[in-house]
Scaffold this active site. Structure first.
Site, PDB file in Angstrom:
ATOM      1  N   HIS A  61     -24.686 -33.850 -27.163  1.00 27.61           N
ATOM      2  CA  HIS A  61     -24.025 -33.596 -25.881  1.00 27.61           C
ATOM      3  C   HIS A  61     -25.010 -33.852 -24.763  1.00 27.61           C
ATOM      4  CE1 HIS A  61     -26.170 -29.931 -26.807  1.00 27.61           C
ATOM      5  NE2 HIS A  61     -25.360 -29.670 -27.816  1.00 27.61           N
ATOM      6  N   HIS A  65     -30.529 -27.874 -24.814  1.00 28.22           N
ATOM      7  CA  HIS A  65     -30.772 -26.574 -25.445  1.00 28.22           C
ATOM      8  C   HIS A  65     -32.267 -26.295 -25.420  1.00 28.22           C
ATOM      9  CE1 HIS A  65     -26.827 -26.256 -27.233  1.00 28.22           C
ATOM     10  NE2 HIS A  65     -27.011 -27.164 -28.153  1.00 28.22           N
ATOM     11  N   HIS A  99     -28.445 -33.169 -33.306  1.00 32.03           N
ATOM     12  CA  HIS A  99     -29.170 -32.004 -33.803  1.00 32.03           C
ATOM     13  C   HIS A  99     -28.296 -31.214 -34.767  1.00 32.03           C
ATOM     14  CE1 HIS A  99     -27.238 -30.835 -30.019  1.00 32.03           C
ATOM     15  NE2 HIS A  99     -27.125 -29.600 -30.486  1.00 32.03           N
ATOM     16  N   CYS A 113     -30.941 -19.377 -28.026  1.00 32.21           N
ATOM     17  CA  CYS A 113     -30.628 -20.702 -27.487  1.00 32.21           C
ATOM     18  C   CYS A 113     -30.177 -20.532 -26.047  1.00 32.21           C
ATOM     19  CB  CYS A 113     -29.540 -21.373 -28.321  1.00 32.21           C
ATOM     20  SG  CYS A 113     -29.068 -22.990 -27.666  1.00 32.21           S
TER      21      CYS A 113
HETATM   22 MN    MN Z   1     -25.753 -28.261 -29.493  1.00 36.14          MN
END
Ligand code: MN
Length: 145
Positions: A61, A65, A99, A113
């Site tokens: 995306h 993160h 990921h 996160c």
């Molecule tokens: Mn992600």
């Protein structure tokens, strides 16, 4: 404001949620929202915990993160390679980078996160993406979708 840790990676008045509302491309993973944006900090801090047989979605995306491993150990597929990850490691997932987190080393994997509250939707692999990713045998053996 203090959000008290009540033991075993649970916090007072914080619900243990499903990793995502829908989907089947993840396994044995829970989510707790520890911070949900306030004032000039429009970020969410989540705690995810992956059981020893579990994994997060294989995805990419635009949003970034920032991950801090709080508990246990595991592995992450990041970009084009697989890395062992351990307590206190910091993992930056850049924009548009594949990921997937796995607790594949016989332990829980618990991590914080940090994300923006406003963020784009995760993109899951198409059949073509998977074909491309699986050209690397090490990646082929690792990824789950
Ligand atoms: Mn992600």
């Amino acid at each position: 404001m203090i959000t008290r840790h009540t033991g075993d990676f649970k916090w007072e008045d914080v619900s243990v949620l499903a990793y995502q509302e829908t989907g089947t491309n993840f396994k044995s993973i829970t989510r707790q929202i520890l911070f949900n944006g306030l004032g000039d900090l429009p970020c969410q801090l989540r705690y995810f915990e992956v059981q020893p047989d579990g994994y997060s979605s294989l995805e990419y995306h635009e949003h970034v993160h920032l991950v801090l491993i709080l508990r246990g150990k595991g592995e992450v597929f990041l970009g084009d390679s697989i890395h062992a990850i351990n307590q206190n490691d910091v993992i930056t997932v850049p924009p548009n980078t594949w990921h997937q987190f796995k607790a594949s080393r016989g332990d829980h994997l618990g991590f914080l996160c940090l994300v923006n509250v406003e963020r784009d939707k995760s993109k899951l692999p198409t059949d073509e993406d998977l074909q491309e990713l699986r050209k690397n045998p090490e990646v082929a053996a690792f990824i789950r979708s």
